[in-house]
Design a protein around this motif. Sequence first.
Motif, mmCIF file in Angstrom:
data_model
loop_
_atom_site.group_PDB
_atom_site.id
_atom_site.type_symbol
_atom_site.label_atom_id
_atom_site.label_comp_id
_atom_site.label_asym_id
_atom_site.label_seq_id
_atom_site.Cartn_x
_atom_site.Cartn_y
_atom_site.Cartn_z
ATOM 1 N N LYS A 1 2.994 -3.625 8.917
ATOM 2 C CA LYS A 1 4.253 -2.804 8.835
ATOM 3 C C LYS A 1 5.255 -3.638 8.656
ATOM 4 C CE LYS A 1 7.246 0.701 11.161
ATOM 5 N NZ LYS A 1 7.281 1.317 12.575
ATOM 6 N N VAL A 2 6.123 -3.620 7.636
ATOM 7 C CA VAL A 2 7.174 -4.505 7.189
ATOM 8 C C VAL A 2 8.370 -3.295 7.129
ATOM 9 C CG1 VAL A 2 8.287 -5.902 5.680
ATOM 10 C CG2 VAL A 2 5.807 -5.869 5.920
ATOM 11 N N VAL A 3 9.610 -3.937 8.037
ATOM 12 C CA VAL A 3 10.805 -2.948 8.244
ATOM 13 C C VAL A 3 11.864 -3.854 7.525
ATOM 14 C CG1 VAL A 3 9.834 -1.703 9.956
ATOM 15 C CG2 VAL A 3 11.297 -3.643 10.377
ATOM 16 N N THR A 4 12.965 -3.263 7.099
ATOM 17 C CA THR A 4 13.946 -3.797 6.464
ATOM 18 C C THR A 4 14.668 -4.607 7.579
ATOM 19 O OG1 THR A 4 15.368 -1.811 6.651
ATOM 20 C CG2 THR A 4 14.286 -2.314 4.441
ATOM 21 N N GLY A 5 15.210 -5.611 7.128
ATOM 22 C CA GLY A 5 16.235 -6.357 8.048
ATOM 23 C C GLY A 5 17.693 -6.264 7.645
ATOM 24 N N GLU A 6 18.546 -6.900 8.376
ATOM 25 C CA GLU A 6 19.954 -6.837 8.030
ATOM 26 C C GLU A 6 20.308 -7.172 6.452
ATOM 27 O OE1 GLU A 6 22.244 -9.258 10.724
ATOM 28 O OE2 GLU A 6 21.403 -8.131 12.529
ATOM 29 N N THR A 7 19.601 -7.812 5.916
ATOM 30 C CA THR A 7 19.933 -8.087 4.659
ATOM 31 C C THR A 7 19.352 -7.383 3.350
ATOM 32 O OG1 THR A 7 18.406 -9.777 4.479
ATOM 33 C CG2 THR A 7 20.406 -10.748 5.129
ATOM 34 N N ILE A 8 18.370 -6.545 3.809
ATOM 35 C CA ILE A 8 17.679 -5.624 3.023
ATOM 36 C C ILE A 8 17.919 -4.275 3.158
ATOM 37 C CG2 ILE A 8 15.505 -4.953 2.152
ATOM 38 C CD1 ILE A 8 14.664 -8.012 3.075
ATOM 39 N N PRO A 9 18.671 -3.695 2.238
ATOM 40 C CA PRO A 9 18.965 -2.111 2.444
ATOM 41 C C PRO A 9 17.717 -1.168 2.542
ATOM 42 C CG PRO A 9 19.696 -2.761 0.533
ATOM 43 C CD PRO A 9 19.329 -3.828 1.001
ATOM 44 N N SER A 10 16.687 -1.467 1.437
ATOM 45 C CA SER A 10 15.709 -0.535 1.567
ATOM 46 C C SER A 10 14.678 -1.169 0.545
ATOM 47 C CB SER A 10 15.982 1.041 0.910
ATOM 48 O OG SER A 10 16.419 0.694 -0.284
ATOM 49 N N PHE A 11 13.409 -0.768 0.555
ATOM 50 C CA PHE A 11 12.161 -1.224 -0.050
ATOM 51 C C PHE A 11 12.268 -0.188 -1.384
ATOM 52 C CE2 PHE A 11 10.689 -2.981 3.789
ATOM 53 C CZ PHE A 11 10.909 -4.355 3.766
ATOM 54 N N ASP A 12 12.084 -0.693 -2.480
ATOM 55 C CA ASP A 12 11.653 0.250 -3.809
ATOM 56 C C ASP A 12 10.209 0.494 -3.778
ATOM 57 O OD1 ASP A 12 11.494 1.302 -6.385
ATOM 58 O OD2 ASP A 12 12.889 0.022 -7.226
ATOM 59 N N VAL A 13 10.184 2.367 -4.047
ATOM 60 C CA VAL A 13 8.845 2.658 -4.128
ATOM 61 C C VAL A 13 7.983 1.935 -5.273
ATOM 62 C CG1 VAL A 13 7.726 4.722 -4.596
ATOM 63 C CG2 VAL A 13 9.556 4.814 -3.145
ATOM 64 N N ALA A 14 8.591 1.460 -6.261
ATOM 65 C CA ALA A 14 8.040 0.748 -7.330
ATOM 66 C C ALA A 14 7.250 -0.488 -6.862
ATOM 67 C CB ALA A 14 9.008 0.479 -8.550
ATOM 68 N N ASP B 1 0.740 -1.178 0.063
ATOM 69 C CA ASP B 1 -0.011 0.032 -0.079
ATOM 70 C C ASP B 1 0.819 1.071 -0.057
ATOM 71 O OD1 ASP B 1 -2.406 1.570 0.377
ATOM 72 O OD2 ASP B 1 -1.831 1.877 2.690
ATOM 73 N N HIS B 2 1.922 1.252 0.577
ATOM 74 C CA HIS B 2 2.754 2.549 0.853
ATOM 75 C C HIS B 2 4.316 1.870 1.155
ATOM 76 C CE1 HIS B 2 4.200 6.414 2.046
ATOM 77 N NE2 HIS B 2 4.443 6.030 2.973
ATOM 78 N N VAL B 3 5.110 2.683 0.618
ATOM 79 C CA VAL B 3 6.717 2.569 0.944
ATOM 80 C C VAL B 3 7.042 3.960 1.259
ATOM 81 C CG1 VAL B 3 8.802 2.111 -0.115
ATOM 82 C CG2 VAL B 3 7.028 0.641 -0.806
ATOM 83 N N CYS B 4 7.868 4.098 2.570
ATOM 84 C CA CYS B 4 8.409 5.200 3.121
ATOM 85 C C CYS B 4 9.176 5.985 2.016
ATOM 86 C CB CYS B 4 8.929 4.956 4.393
ATOM 87 S SG CYS B 4 8.149 5.962 5.635
ATOM 88 N N ARG B 5 8.802 7.134 1.575
ATOM 89 C CA ARG B 5 9.686 7.734 0.565
ATOM 90 C C ARG B 5 11.092 8.244 1.186
ATOM 91 N NH1 ARG B 5 5.854 6.273 -2.034
ATOM 92 N NH2 ARG B 5 4.898 7.069 -3.614
ATOM 93 N N GLN B 6 11.348 8.570 2.272
ATOM 94 C CA GLN B 6 12.415 9.299 3.016
ATOM 95 C C GLN B 6 13.531 8.114 3.057
ATOM 96 O OE1 GLN B 6 11.357 11.156 6.783
ATOM 97 N NE2 GLN B 6 11.267 13.126 5.654
ATOM 98 N N SER B 7 13.188 7.053 3.544
ATOM 99 C CA SER B 7 14.190 6.238 3.850
ATOM 100 C C SER B 7 13.991 4.662 3.144
ATOM 101 C CB SER B 7 14.309 5.679 5.622
ATOM 102 O OG SER B 7 13.215 5.079 5.978
ATOM 103 N N GLY B 8 13.009 4.638 2.640
ATOM 104 C CA GLY B 8 12.702 3.368 2.268
ATOM 105 C C GLY B 8 12.528 2.105 2.812
ATOM 106 N N LYS B 9 12.723 2.238 4.185
ATOM 107 C CA LYS B 9 13.139 1.202 5.295
ATOM 108 C C LYS B 9 11.875 0.494 5.767
ATOM 109 C CE LYS B 9 17.732 2.304 6.451
ATOM 110 N NZ LYS B 9 18.329 1.065 5.816
#
Length: 200
Positions: A82-95, A60-68
């Motif tokens: 809410k899903v947050v990045t773990g150690e192996t994932i630097p960020s989520f793509d807005v796409a 539904d939404h990816v955070c624009r500021q950090s992508g985390k």
Amino acid sequence: MYTRFMFIIALSVLLASCGTRSDKPQQEDISGMAVLTVSDFDSLAGQFIGKEIQIEGLVDHVCRQSGKRMFLVQPEGEGRVKVVTGETIPSFDVALEGNEVIVKGIVDELRVDEQYLAEWEKELKDQESAEKQEVAGSETEGTEEHAEGSHTGLGEQADQGTHNPAWDQIAEYRAQIAASEKGYLSFYSVICSEFKQKAN
């Protein structure tokens, strides 16, 4: 007599099999990992704190500021996860927004109580004070972006995707805590270890 005895046993087995509980995950994958839905996540997450689960939903939404942070919803359902990045994932793509994903990760609980809110308020005051000094010392603009303070420190942890101004969010959480019997709010999220986009 034997027929009556067999009937009672059959009836007992039937009643036991019908007594399914609603506080269990709907299914498990091959490895035995619990598979939760977006709709039942909030009601079941407390049972899986610190444990790995699988969940799928529409981004539904990816955070624009950090992508985390990204938020999953269930089409034609309720709830938001809410899903947050773990150690192996630097960020989520807005796409990813508008696409369905399958996420594996650890269930995490954030407890927001009066102490948490007091620390958040102190953090905001310190931040606002530092920004005022910075503005007084230079002619730079653009401090308005940080004035809400929703996306740093404790505010970032507590963000549930509403992006309300921090002071408003604190007041809202305080009211919810006052109405709560527990004296705190539990916010559950998934710390993502891996995810994949579902094929259309």
